[in-house]
Design a protein around this motif. Structure first.
Motif: not given
Length: 319
Positions: A242-261
């Protein structure tokens, strides 16, 4: 013609002082000679009491130097220091068992790499049971240290992951121009509160479910810190994409749910020996005896709620 004579005036009397005051005579000091030491100032140091004694010339402690150089006094001070150290060590050991804590930092480079791979990719790992050393009588005795068993919990990775998470968060804030010195304390406090609440929740669950284990607390502290590995991966990848704009976006949420699972499955498999203890058939009266089916079902539900629901909430707060 004669002038008129006038009466003679009485003689003048000067007053005589009743209290005689002597005024000291001011004299200039005599010139210095080569044999006299030069003093600072014309009148010298009024606080100087004279030259020290011959024996105290090289003693920087003055009159107390003899006490320090006394062997009996030195032995007494050494005994007092040893007794104070033993007293402090005994009081600290009531709360922290340092001998047991060393077990969790007995790691190697190979263990750290394999453990990180296990935390991020736990899908095909087998077996999950911990290895035990063989005792003198031929029976299983104690759990092996982390360097000898990849399934053993450690505290090296959780501690380093926590420090990395704090530094990474402040670094990203600095890249966005939002860095403040208070951010380090705020991030550390937030992570510390999350870990404390998680440990408190686990201890309450173990208390109400009647789960007892000697090394239970340290194991739970270790397992509660593995979530920071997935959080670091999520924050780093999301910021790069995201270019340093935060953890939003579909990429950020996809990585979050993977690491959570991945973290949830890792905890679900690893905490079975703590929350779902079982005993061997030869020792039916031991502390790890098999519980009733109802209590075992309650423990399974608690383990599932902790591994998925609680971890989802805490990881979302930290991200």
């Amino acid at each position: 013609m004669q002038r008129a004579s006038y009466a003679q005036s009485p003689p003048l009397h000067h007053p005589v002082p009743q209290h005689v005051s002597t005024v000291p005579q001011l004299r200039s000091p005599p010139p210095l000679t080569s044999s006299q030491p030069q003093q600072h100032g014309a009148y010298g140091n009024p606080y100087q009491q004279g030259t020290p004694a011959a024996g105290a010339g090289n003693n920087v402690f003055g009159a107390y130097g003899n006490f320090i150089n006394d062997p009996m006094a030195a032995q007494f001070v050494g005994q007092v220091g040893q007794n104070a150290f033993k007293h402090v060590e005994q009081n600290v050991n009531r709360w922290v068992n340092f001998s047991a804590l060393k077990h969790y930092f007995n790691v190697t480079n190979g263990y750290v790499i394999n453990k990180l791979f296990l935390v991020l990719f736990p899908w095909r790992h087998k077996p999950w049971s911990r290895k035990q050393a063989v005792g003198p009588s031929g029976q299983e005795g104690w759990y092996l240290p982390p360097r000898d068993d990849v399934n053993s919990p450690d505290m090296y990775i959780p501690v380093m992951a926590l420090v990395t998470y704090i530094l990474l968060s402040t670094l990203l804030a600095g890249l966005r121009g939002q860095f403040q010195p208070e951010l380090l304390g705020y991030t550390f406090s937030k992570a510390g509160v999350v870990v404390f609440l998680e440990i408190l929740l686990l201890k309450l669950g173990c208390y109400f479910l009647g789960i007892s284990n000697e090394s239970q607390l340290l194991d739970l502290v270790a397992y509660s810190g593995y979530k920071f590995v997935g959080i670091i991966v999520t924050v780093a990848i999301a910021q790069l994409v995201n270019g340093g704009k935060g953890t939003g976006g579909w990429v950020g949420w996809s990585v979050f749910f993977y690491t959570f699972l991945a973290n949830s499955l890792f905890l679900m498999r690893s905490l079975r020996y703590v929350l779902l203890p079982e005993s061997s058939g030869s020792d039916a009266r031991g502390p790890m005896q098999t519980d009733s089916r109802t209590k075992r079902s309650q423990r399974t539900q608690f383990l599932f709620a902790y591994s998925y629901l609680v971890q989802l909430m805490f990881m979302f707060i930290l991200c």
